[in-house]
Motif scaffolding. Structure first.
Motif, PDB file in Angstrom:
ATOM      1  N   THR A  83      52.568  46.188  50.517  1.00  0.00           N
ATOM      2  CA  THR A  83      51.293  46.832  50.830  1.00  0.00           C
ATOM      3  C   THR A  83      50.171  45.981  50.251  1.00  0.00           C
ATOM      4  OG1 THR A  83      52.351  49.016  50.667  1.00  0.00           O
ATOM      5  CG2 THR A  83      49.924  48.938  50.559  1.00  0.00           C
ATOM      6  N   ALA A  84      49.252  45.560  51.112  1.00  0.00           N
ATOM      7  CA  ALA A  84      48.078  44.806  50.640  1.00  0.00           C
ATOM      8  C   ALA A  84      47.147  45.764  49.907  1.00  0.00           C
ATOM      9  CB  ALA A  84      47.356  44.168  51.818  1.00  0.00           C
ATOM     10  N   LEU A  85      46.547  45.282  48.818  1.00  0.00           N
ATOM     11  CA  LEU A  85      45.651  46.102  48.000  1.00  0.00           C
ATOM     12  C   LEU A  85      44.268  45.461  47.928  1.00  0.00           C
ATOM     13  CD1 LEU A  85      48.059  46.719  44.976  1.00  0.00           C
ATOM     14  CD2 LEU A  85      47.634  48.264  46.898  1.00  0.00           C
ATOM     15  N   CYS A  86      43.269  46.283  47.695  1.00  0.00           N
ATOM     16  CA  CYS A  86      41.935  45.757  47.414  1.00  0.00           C
ATOM     17  C   CYS A  86      41.333  46.583  46.280  1.00  0.00           C
ATOM     18  CB  CYS A  86      41.042  45.750  48.653  1.00  0.00           C
ATOM     19  SG  CYS A  86      40.695  47.357  49.344  1.00  0.00           S
ATOM     20  N   ARG A  87      40.349  46.010  45.650  1.00  0.00           N
ATOM     21  CA  ARG A  87      39.719  46.633  44.487  1.00  0.00           C
ATOM     22  C   ARG A  87      39.069  47.961  44.864  1.00  0.00           C
ATOM     23  NH1 ARG A  87      35.204  47.056  41.293  1.00  0.00           N
ATOM     24  NH2 ARG A  87      35.537  46.548  39.103  1.00  0.00           N
ATOM     25  N   HIS A  88      39.307  48.957  44.058  1.00  0.00           N
ATOM     26  CA  HIS A  88      38.659  50.247  44.255  1.00  0.00           C
ATOM     27  C   HIS A  88      37.266  50.168  43.652  1.00  0.00           C
ATOM     28  CE1 HIS A  88      37.767  54.507  44.052  1.00  0.00           C
ATOM     29  NE2 HIS A  88      38.781  54.698  44.893  1.00  0.00           N
ATOM     30  N   PRO A  89      36.245  50.678  44.340  1.00  0.00           N
ATOM     31  CA  PRO A  89      34.873  50.550  43.835  1.00  0.00           C
ATOM     32  C   PRO A  89      34.624  51.253  42.499  1.00  0.00           C
ATOM     33  CG  PRO A  89      34.936  51.933  45.802  1.00  0.00           C
ATOM     34  CD  PRO A  89      36.304  51.355  45.628  1.00  0.00           C
ATOM     35  N   SER A  90      35.477  52.174  42.115  1.00  0.00           N
ATOM     36  CA  SER A  90      35.296  52.878  40.843  1.00  0.00           C
ATOM     37  C   SER A  90      36.050  52.234  39.685  1.00  0.00           C
ATOM     38  CB  SER A  90      35.752  54.334  40.983  1.00  0.00           C
ATOM     39  OG  SER A  90      34.957  54.999  41.934  1.00  0.00           O
ATOM     40  N   SER A  91      36.804  51.159  39.953  1.00  0.00           N
ATOM     41  CA  SER A  91      37.571  50.523  38.889  1.00  0.00           C
ATOM     42  C   SER A  91      36.645  49.904  37.844  1.00  0.00           C
ATOM     43  CB  SER A  91      38.471  49.427  39.469  1.00  0.00           C
ATOM     44  OG  SER A  91      39.135  48.760  38.425  1.00  0.00           O
ATOM     45  N   ILE A  92      37.007  50.042  36.575  1.00  0.00           N
ATOM     46  CA  ILE A  92      36.222  49.432  35.493  1.00  0.00           C
ATOM     47  C   ILE A  92      36.792  48.064  35.096  1.00  0.00           C
ATOM     48  CG2 ILE A  92      35.474  51.667  34.611  1.00  0.00           C
ATOM     49  CD1 ILE A  92      37.567  51.278  32.323  1.00  0.00           C
ATOM     50  N   HIS A  93      37.886  47.635  35.746  1.00  0.00           N
ATOM     51  CA  HIS A  93      38.536  46.376  35.405  1.00  0.00           C
ATOM     52  C   HIS A  93      38.027  45.244  36.289  1.00  0.00           C
ATOM     53  CE1 HIS A  93      41.227  48.483  32.722  1.00  0.00           C
ATOM     54  NE2 HIS A  93      41.443  49.349  33.687  1.00  0.00           N
ATOM     55  N   ASP A  94      37.490  44.224  35.664  1.00  0.00           N
ATOM     56  CA  ASP A  94      36.950  43.087  36.411  1.00  0.00           C
ATOM     57  C   ASP A  94      38.030  42.250  37.100  1.00  0.00           C
ATOM     58  OD1 ASP A  94      34.364  43.753  35.696  1.00  0.00           O
ATOM     59  OD2 ASP A  94      34.387  42.458  33.920  1.00  0.00           O
ATOM     60  N   ASP A  95      39.249  42.318  36.600  1.00  0.00           N
ATOM     61  CA  ASP A  95      40.297  41.480  37.196  1.00  0.00           C
ATOM     62  C   ASP A  95      41.016  42.164  38.371  1.00  0.00           C
ATOM     63  OD1 ASP A  95      41.710  43.331  35.695  1.00  0.00           O
ATOM     64  OD2 ASP A  95      43.145  41.867  34.935  1.00  0.00           O
ATOM     65  N   ASP A  96      40.538  43.291  38.824  1.00  0.00           N
ATOM     66  CA  ASP A  96      41.059  43.934  40.030  1.00  0.00           C
ATOM     67  C   ASP A  96      40.375  43.303  41.226  1.00  0.00           C
ATOM     68  OD1 ASP A  96      42.517  45.658  38.480  1.00  0.00           O
ATOM     69  OD2 ASP A  96      41.175  47.351  38.733  1.00  0.00           O
ATOM     70  N   ARG A  97      41.052  42.342  41.823  1.00  0.00           N
ATOM     71  CA  ARG A  97      40.460  41.654  42.973  1.00  0.00           C
ATOM     72  C   ARG A  97      41.148  42.053  44.233  1.00  0.00           C
ATOM     73  NH1 ARG A  97      42.410  36.551  42.052  1.00  0.00           N
ATOM     74  NH2 ARG A  97      43.266  36.850  40.050  1.00  0.00           N
TER      75      ARG A  97
END
Length: 96
Positions: free
Chosen positions: A82-96
């Motif tokens: 499953t391809a993933l993308c960063r959730h706009p509410s994430s506080i983690h900068d490394d979630d790309r």
């Protein structure tokens, strides 16, 4: 790109146990190599199953395909990606 990869390992009962033990050791070594490189970011065991859920960070679909098909236990795996993308509410900068 981030991908969630679910891997179920199905080993036939007649598999040579020594050969399988060697494949498991090779799989562990490859996993740890990819983990140190930051490619295999996370792995979780699925309770009660010979399965895992992992997060990979790779350049593209082809790179992930090449990694998965080269795994020593690949011939015994059923894999879901499953391809993933960063959730706009994430506080983690490394979630790309």
């Amino acid at each position: 790109m981030l991908f969630m990869v679910e891997m179920d390992v199905n080993v036939p009962l007649d598999t040579d146990q020594e050969r399988f033990a060697a494949l498991k050791q090779a799989e562990k070594e490859r996993f740890q190599e990819l983990q140190r490189a930051g490619t295999w970011r996370h792995i979780w065991r699925v309770v009660g199953h010979y399965s895992n859920v992992s997060i990979f960070d790779v350049a593209d679909n082809a790179a992930l395909h090449d990694i998965l098909t080269a795994l020593p236990l690949y011939p015994f795996m059923n894999i879901r990606v499953t391809a993933l993308c960063r959730h706009p509410s994430s506080i983690h900068d490394d979630d790309r």
